[in-house]
Design a protein around this motif. Structure first.
Motif, PDB file in Angstrom:
ATOM      1  N   LEU A   1       3.647 -23.897 -27.317  1.00 17.76           N
ATOM      2  CA  LEU A   1       4.007 -22.702 -28.064  1.00 17.76           C
ATOM      3  C   LEU A   1       4.235 -21.618 -27.017  1.00 17.76           C
ATOM      4  O   LEU A   1       3.303 -21.160 -26.364  1.00 17.76           O
ATOM      5  CB  LEU A   1       2.887 -22.297 -29.028  1.00 17.76           C
ATOM      6  N   THR A   2       5.486 -21.250 -26.837  1.00 14.57           N
ATOM      7  CA  THR A   2       5.832 -20.277 -25.809  1.00 14.57           C
ATOM      8  C   THR A   2       5.795 -18.877 -26.406  1.00 14.57           C
ATOM      9  O   THR A   2       6.436 -18.599 -27.424  1.00 14.57           O
ATOM     10  CB  THR A   2       7.228 -20.574 -25.230  1.00 14.57           C
ATOM     11  N   VAL A   3       5.018 -18.011 -25.781  1.00 15.55           N
ATOM     12  CA  VAL A   3       4.900 -16.613 -26.202  1.00 15.55           C
ATOM     13  C   VAL A   3       5.581 -15.762 -25.134  1.00 15.55           C
ATOM     14  O   VAL A   3       5.133 -15.708 -23.987  1.00 15.55           O
ATOM     15  CB  VAL A   3       3.421 -16.198 -26.347  1.00 15.55           C
ATOM     16  N   ALA A   4       6.685 -15.123 -25.506  1.00 17.75           N
ATOM     17  CA  ALA A   4       7.439 -14.279 -24.575  1.00 17.75           C
ATOM     18  C   ALA A   4       7.224 -12.817 -24.957  1.00 17.75           C
ATOM     19  O   ALA A   4       7.610 -12.385 -26.042  1.00 17.75           O
ATOM     20  CB  ALA A   4       8.922 -14.633 -24.614  1.00 17.75           C
ATOM     21  N   VAL A   5       6.597 -12.068 -24.053  1.00 17.02           N
ATOM     22  CA  VAL A   5       6.259 -10.662 -24.295  1.00 17.02           C
ATOM     23  C   VAL A   5       7.221  -9.785 -23.514  1.00 17.02           C
ATOM     24  O   VAL A   5       7.303  -9.877 -22.290  1.00 17.02           O
ATOM     25  CB  VAL A   5       4.804 -10.381 -23.848  1.00 17.02           C
ATOM     26  N   GLU A   6       7.951  -8.951 -24.212  1.00 18.12           N
ATOM     27  CA  GLU A   6       8.915  -8.056 -23.561  1.00 18.12           C
ATOM     28  C   GLU A   6       8.274  -6.695 -23.355  1.00 18.12           C
ATOM     29  O   GLU A   6       7.875  -6.025 -24.311  1.00 18.12           O
ATOM     30  CB  GLU A   6      10.181  -7.925 -24.400  1.00 18.12           C
ATOM     31  N   LEU A   7       8.190  -6.279 -22.087  1.00 21.22           N
ATOM     32  CA  LEU A   7       7.553  -5.017 -21.727  1.00 21.22           C
ATOM     33  C   LEU A   7       8.587  -4.056 -21.160  1.00 21.22           C
ATOM     34  O   LEU A   7       9.442  -4.446 -20.356  1.00 21.22           O
ATOM     35  CB  LEU A   7       6.460  -5.258 -20.679  1.00 21.22           C
ATOM     36  N   ALA A   8       8.499  -2.816 -21.589  1.00 25.25           N
ATOM     37  CA  ALA A   8       9.408  -1.798 -21.052  1.00 25.25           C
ATOM     38  C   ALA A   8       8.984  -1.448 -19.630  1.00 25.25           C
ATOM     39  O   ALA A   8       7.817  -1.578 -19.257  1.00 25.25           O
ATOM     40  CB  ALA A   8       9.370  -0.563 -21.935  1.00 25.25           C
ATOM     41  N   SER A   9       9.921  -1.025 -18.820  1.00 25.40           N
ATOM     42  CA  SER A   9       9.618  -0.628 -17.445  1.00 25.40           C
ATOM     43  C   SER A   9      10.236   0.727 -17.164  1.00 25.40           C
ATOM     44  O   SER A   9      11.138   1.197 -17.868  1.00 25.40           O
ATOM     45  CB  SER A   9      10.154  -1.663 -16.457  1.00 25.40           C
ATOM     46  N   GLN A  10       9.771   1.376 -16.112  1.00 26.45           N
ATOM     47  CA  GLN A  10      10.268   2.707 -15.755  1.00 26.45           C
ATOM     48  C   GLN A  10      11.710   2.663 -15.266  1.00 26.45           C
ATOM     49  O   GLN A  10      12.415   3.671 -15.298  1.00 26.45           O
ATOM     50  CB  GLN A  10       9.364   3.314 -14.686  1.00 26.45           C
ATOM     51  N   THR A  11      12.167   1.518 -14.802  1.00 28.76           N
ATOM     52  CA  THR A  11      13.550   1.411 -14.309  1.00 28.76           C
ATOM     53  C   THR A  11      14.549   1.241 -15.439  1.00 28.76           C
ATOM     54  O   THR A  11      15.760   1.284 -15.217  1.00 28.76           O
ATOM     55  CB  THR A  11      13.666   0.208 -13.362  1.00 28.76           C
ATOM     56  N   GLY A  12      14.045   1.049 -16.644  1.00 25.69           N
ATOM     57  CA  GLY A  12      14.942   0.840 -17.776  1.00 25.69           C
ATOM     58  C   GLY A  12      15.287  -0.607 -18.023  1.00 25.69           C
ATOM     59  O   GLY A  12      15.947  -0.936 -19.013  1.00 25.69           O
ATOM     60  N   HIS A  13      14.863  -1.482 -17.132  1.00 23.52           N
ATOM     61  CA  HIS A  13      15.104  -2.912 -17.304  1.00 23.52           C
ATOM     62  C   HIS A  13      13.821  -3.580 -17.800  1.00 23.52           C
ATOM     63  O   HIS A  13      12.797  -3.545 -17.106  1.00 23.52           O
ATOM     64  CB  HIS A  13      15.542  -3.558 -15.986  1.00 23.52           C
ATOM     65  N   PRO A  14      13.848  -4.131 -18.995  1.00 25.09           N
ATOM     66  CA  PRO A  14      12.619  -4.721 -19.537  1.00 25.09           C
ATOM     67  C   PRO A  14      12.134  -5.913 -18.713  1.00 25.09           C
ATOM     68  O   PRO A  14      12.933  -6.642 -18.119  1.00 25.09           O
ATOM     69  CB  PRO A  14      13.036  -5.147 -20.951  1.00 25.09           C
ATOM     70  N   ARG A  15      10.826  -6.070 -18.661  1.00 24.96           N
ATOM     71  CA  ARG A  15      10.215  -7.232 -18.024  1.00 24.96           C
ATOM     72  C   ARG A  15       9.714  -8.172 -19.109  1.00 24.96           C
ATOM     73  O   ARG A  15       9.250  -7.725 -20.163  1.00 24.96           O
ATOM     74  CB  ARG A  15       9.035  -6.801 -17.139  1.00 24.96           C
ATOM     75  N   VAL A  16       9.815  -9.455 -18.858  1.00 28.66           N
ATOM     76  CA  VAL A  16       9.366 -10.447 -19.832  1.00 28.66           C
ATOM     77  C   VAL A  16       8.244 -11.269 -19.224  1.00 28.66           C
ATOM     78  O   VAL A  16       8.400 -11.849 -18.140  1.00 28.66           O
ATOM     79  CB  VAL A  16      10.530 -11.377 -20.267  1.00 28.66           C
ATOM     80  N   MET A  17       7.125 -11.292 -19.915  1.00 30.08           N
ATOM     81  CA  MET A  17       5.971 -12.094 -19.511  1.00 30.08           C
ATOM     82  C   MET A  17       5.913 -13.306 -20.428  1.00 30.08           C
ATOM     83  O   MET A  17       5.888 -13.166 -21.658  1.00 30.08           O
ATOM     84  CB  MET A  17       4.688 -11.268 -19.630  1.00 30.08           C
ATOM     85  N   VAL A  18       5.902 -14.502 -19.846  1.00 30.71           N
ATOM     86  CA  VAL A  18       5.970 -15.735 -20.636  1.00 30.71           C
ATOM     87  C   VAL A  18       4.668 -16.512 -20.510  1.00 30.71           C
ATOM     88  O   VAL A  18       4.165 -16.743 -19.407  1.00 30.71           O
ATOM     89  CB  VAL A  18       7.158 -16.617 -20.180  1.00 30.71           C
ATOM     90  N   HIS A  19       4.114 -16.900 -21.663  1.00 34.54           N
ATOM     91  CA  HIS A  19       2.915 -17.740 -21.718  1.00 34.54           C
ATOM     92  C   HIS A  19       3.303 -19.051 -22.401  1.00 34.54           C
ATOM     93  O   HIS A  19       3.788 -19.032 -23.541  1.00 34.54           O
ATOM     94  CB  HIS A  19       1.803 -17.076 -22.533  1.00 34.54           C
ATOM     95  N   ASP A  20       3.099 -20.157 -21.736  1.00 40.25           N
ATOM     96  CA  ASP A  20       3.344 -21.472 -22.326  1.00 40.25           C
ATOM     97  C   ASP A  20       1.986 -22.074 -22.719  1.00 40.25           C
ATOM     98  O   ASP A  20       1.208 -22.507 -21.865  1.00 40.25           O
ATOM     99  CB  ASP A  20       4.063 -22.394 -21.343  1.00 40.25           C
ATOM    100  N   LEU A  21       1.709 -22.092 -24.001  1.00 37.93           N
ATOM    101  CA  LEU A  21       0.416 -22.570 -24.497  1.00 37.93           C
ATOM    102  C   LEU A  21       0.550 -24.034 -24.908  1.00 37.93           C
ATOM    103  O   LEU A  21       1.316 -24.346 -25.834  1.00 37.93           O
ATOM    104  CB  LEU A  21      -0.034 -21.738 -25.705  1.00 37.93           C
ATOM    105  N   PRO A  22      -0.168 -24.934 -24.270  1.00 35.67           N
ATOM    106  CA  PRO A  22      -0.081 -26.350 -24.662  1.00 35.67           C
ATOM    107  C   PRO A  22      -0.525 -26.537 -26.112  1.00 35.67           C
ATOM    108  O   PRO A  22      -1.522 -25.956 -26.555  1.00 35.67           O
ATOM    109  CB  PRO A  22      -1.052 -27.041 -23.705  1.00 35.67           C
ATOM    110  N   VAL A  23       0.225 -27.323 -26.862  1.00 37.73           N
ATOM    111  CA  VAL A  23      -0.121 -27.614 -28.250  1.00 37.73           C
ATOM    112  C   VAL A  23       0.002 -29.115 -28.501  1.00 37.73           C
ATOM    113  O   VAL A  23       0.685 -29.833 -27.760  1.00 37.73           O
ATOM    114  CB  VAL A  23       0.789 -26.852 -29.247  1.00 37.73           C
ATOM    115  N   ARG A  24      -0.653 -29.558 -29.527  1.00 37.17           N
ATOM    116  CA  ARG A  24      -0.490 -30.930 -30.008  1.00 37.17           C
ATOM    117  C   ARG A  24       0.224 -30.858 -31.352  1.00 37.17           C
ATOM    118  O   ARG A  24      -0.251 -30.183 -32.268  1.00 37.17           O
ATOM    119  CB  ARG A  24      -1.839 -31.622 -30.173  1.00 37.17           C
TER     120      ARG A  24
END
Length: 279
Positions: free
Chosen positions: A113-136
């Motif tokens: 289950l991939t959780v992609a978190v989009e964060l705003a940045s001061q440069t105006g270009h969003p950063r994306v933090m990705v968490h890949d959670l193992p699932v069955r």
């Protein structure tokens, strides 16, 4: 099978973080059941008779800006995923200041289950933090282990006192014994008591109010002064109160005499049920 969803509202994002925090407090491993109209969280496995049970529903339309899923078949249009609840909460916690969040079922050497978190940045270009959670991905033969709960008519049902107040009282009483006697009446009273060889303590609540009898199936002819009781494990009750992050608009205590304590939290977009068997 496919699943992809997106949250863009700050209010919805905060609520989903609260849900994940609550589930992580009440379950080590949970089953995420993806349906066309909702997401459901429950404990993994059938569980023993004496174990507490969890069922939490999140309405699709109220939380997700985008939602797309294809189940295992047209007839069984659902997906059941087993995952570590704490992993989901840690990923969600990183989204506290996010502008959006995506959930997606992916295959990265194993199902995730991939959780992609989009964060705003001061440069105006969003950063994306990705968490890949193992699932069955749970096969259909296991689905019957986590059925949607069906509850017998309660012998008594009252509105809970403020959860924070109740938590403070139960914390103090829990140090004095292993089991708590919970009583409720049709006229809106509720008592909590502990009795051991060396101590006896009781807390009283009154004028809590009762939900409509038709809503909980409470017998119409019950004496309004009579108390219905169930004795439960202190640790399970305290775990529920400490894990509650949803801030419900309605909170109910339903009792099946000497059998079950059924606690219900209802938010506009989320409902949570917790079942504590008699001890």
């Amino acid at each position: 099978m496919k699943f992809k969803a997106k949250i863009t509202s700050k209010r919805s994002l905060e609520l989903f973080i609260q849900v994940s925090a609550t589930v992580a407090k009440l379950a080590k491993v949970c089953v995420l059941r993806v349906c066309q109209d909702k997401l459901c969280f429950s404990l993994a496995g059938p569980g023993a008779v004496h174990e507490a049970r969890l069922w939490c529903e999140v309405r699709r339309g109220a939380i997700f800006h985008q939602f797309r899923m294809e189940g295992v078949s047209e007839e069984l249009n659902e997906i059941h995923l087993e995952l570590t609840a704490e992993h989901l909460f840690r990923a969600m916690r990183s989204a506290g200041k996010a502008s959006s969040l995506k959930l997606q079922l992916t295959n990265k050497r194993r199902p995730c289950l991939t959780v992609a978190v989009e964060l705003a940045s001061q440069t105006g270009h969003p950063r994306v933090m990705v968490h890949d959670l193992p699932v069955r991905v749970r096969p259909r033969r296991w689905w019957k282990e986590c059925p949607e709960p069906s509850v017998e008519a309660a012998d008594a049902s009252v509105h809970l006192p403020p959860v924070r107040t109740l938590k403070s009282i139960v914390e103090r009483m829990a140090n004095m014994g292993d089991h708590m006697l919970v009583e409720a009446s049709p006229n809106g009273r509720m008592n909590l008591s502990i009795e051991t060889d060396v101590v006896s303590i009781k807390s009283y609540f009154k004028n809590l109010g009762n939900p409509p009898k038709s809503a909980v199936g409470t017998p119409q002819d019950r004496d309004p002064e009579s108390m219905v009781q169930v004795q439960v494990d202190n640790r399970k009750l305290l775990q529920f109160l400490e894990g509650q992050h949803i801030n419900p608009t309605t909170a109910l205590c339903n009792i099946l005499s000497n059998t079950l304590l059924h606690l219900v939290l209802v938010h506009e977009d989320v409902s949570l049920q917790y079942f504590i068997p008699a001890s």
